[in-house]
Design a protein around this motif. Structure first.
Motif, short mmCIF file in Angstrom:
data_model
loop_
_atom_site.label_atom_id
_atom_site.label_comp_id
_atom_site.label_asym_id
_atom_site.label_seq_id
_atom_site.Cartn_x
_atom_site.Cartn_y
_atom_site.Cartn_z
N ARG A 1 -15.00 -11.21 -2.14
CA ARG A 1 -14.32 -10.61 -0.99
C ARG A 1 -13.25 -11.56 -0.44
O ARG A 1 -12.15 -11.12 -0.07
N ALA A 2 -13.56 -12.85 -0.39
CA ALA A 2 -12.58 -13.83 0.08
C ALA A 2 -11.33 -13.82 -0.79
O ALA A 2 -10.20 -13.83 -0.28
N VAL A 3 -11.52 -13.80 -2.09
CA VAL A 3 -10.39 -13.78 -3.02
C VAL A 3 -9.58 -12.50 -2.83
O VAL A 3 -8.34 -12.52 -2.80
N GLU A 4 -10.28 -11.38 -2.67
CA GLU A 4 -9.60 -10.10 -2.48
C GLU A 4 -8.77 -10.10 -1.19
O GLU A 4 -7.61 -9.67 -1.18
N LEU A 5 -9.36 -10.60 -0.10
CA LEU A 5 -8.65 -10.63 1.18
C LEU A 5 -7.39 -11.49 1.11
O LEU A 5 -6.33 -11.12 1.61
N ALA A 6 -7.53 -12.66 0.47
CA ALA A 6 -6.37 -13.56 0.37
C ALA A 6 -5.30 -12.98 -0.55
O ALA A 6 -4.11 -13.15 -0.30
N SER A 7 -5.72 -12.32 -1.61
CA SER A 7 -4.73 -11.75 -2.53
C SER A 7 -3.89 -10.68 -1.85
O SER A 7 -2.73 -10.45 -2.23
N LYS A 8 -4.45 -10.03 -0.83
CA LYS A 8 -3.73 -9.01 -0.07
C LYS A 8 -3.01 -9.58 1.15
O LYS A 8 -2.34 -8.83 1.86
N GLY A 9 -3.21 -10.87 1.42
CA GLY A 9 -2.59 -11.48 2.59
C GLY A 9 -3.33 -11.20 3.89
O GLY A 9 -2.79 -11.46 4.97
N GLU A 10 -4.58 -10.74 3.80
CA GLU A 10 -5.36 -10.47 5.00
C GLU A 10 -5.99 -11.74 5.56
O GLU A 10 -6.39 -11.77 6.72
N VAL A 11 -6.12 -12.76 4.73
CA VAL A 11 -6.41 -14.12 5.18
C VAL A 11 -5.42 -15.03 4.46
O VAL A 11 -4.79 -14.63 3.48
#
Length: 244
Positions: free
Chosen positions: A58-68
């Motif tokens: 989930r962390a990787v997914e969020l960062a890949s989208k720029g959400e973190v």
């Protein structure tokens, strides 16, 4: 711990799962070596860090989208398209192997893994050699778990004989084994490969990522010269060979 008093401090969010002592629980006063170091290093460039604990994929997914803004405790194979600082914060093996004291199995070569049930965490990078094995037909006995507190949960599964061998990074395994009071019940039985650079990696989606990665490098170097990196590492029980 240093925080910027600048009212114009730029806020960034770093995400990861609980991989203590590298990064720990979100609500803990001690947030782990990499997070404490990032907070102090980035404060020198007027960045204010918030750390959030979520499952790794989930962390990787969020960062890949720029959400973190970033993920913590990343090897380059975890997210090849992310922005990485020039200097890793640690050099550690992603694939130390552990079992119970009563298990006589010892790692010999990659094929020796065919004789055991292996416990891993979904989405983790275990290095090229072990990654290839885990995704091959020979890996039918590989058991993956997902979610929070995965390191502690895998140790408990090991002790309950649900898996024979656990793959984990050494400092993380020993931290959680000590916390669970089971040091006397477990042992290391090899590593598939040598240590690899481990980073805080920044979102490929956000234009600010390159500047933040440069600021992290600059801040860490200042803290290194001041002896502060050693102080934080000592606090978390990390030996010098892992961060020098």
């Amino acid at each position: 711990m240093v925080n910027s008093n600048n009212a114009l401090a730029k806020s960034i969010v770093i995400a990861g799962d609980n991989w203590c002592p590298i990064n720990c629980a979100q609500d803990s006063e001690d947030k782990g070596f990499m997070i404490d170091l990032a907070i102090e290093a980035l404060a020198l460039s007027d960045y204010q860090v918030t750390y959030v604990e979520v499952p790794w994929t989930r962390a990787v997914e969020l960062a890949s989208k720029g959400e973190v803004d970033a993920i913590v405790g990343a090897f380059k194979n975890d997210a090849p398209d992310f922005i990485y600082p020039q200097t890793p914060l640690l050099n550690i093996s992603p694939n130390n192997l552990f079992t119970t004291q009563d298990n006589e199995w010892v790692y010999q070569n990659i094929n020796s893994l065919n004789d055991v049930n292996i416990g891993v965490i979904t989405g983790y990078d275990y290095g090229d050699k072990l990654n290839s094995y885990l995704f091959s037909k020979a890996s039918a006995k590989v058991q993956q778990i997902y979610g929070n507190n995965t390191s502690s949960r895998n140790i408990q599964r090991l002790l309950k004989k649900r898996i024979d061998v656990l793959v984990e990074t050494g400092p993380v395994f020993w931290y959680h084994a000590k916390k669970l009071n089971v040091l006397h019940q477990v042992k290391q039985v090899g590593s598939v490969s040598k240590s690899e650079p481990c980073y805080i990696a920044f979102s490929p989606f956000l234009p600010s990522s390159k500047d933040i990665s440069i600021a992290l490098d600059k801040g860490v170097e200042i803290l290194r010269q001041q002896g502060r990196v050693k102080e934080i590492a000592d606090y978390y029980g990390l030996p010098a060979k892992l961060y020098q």
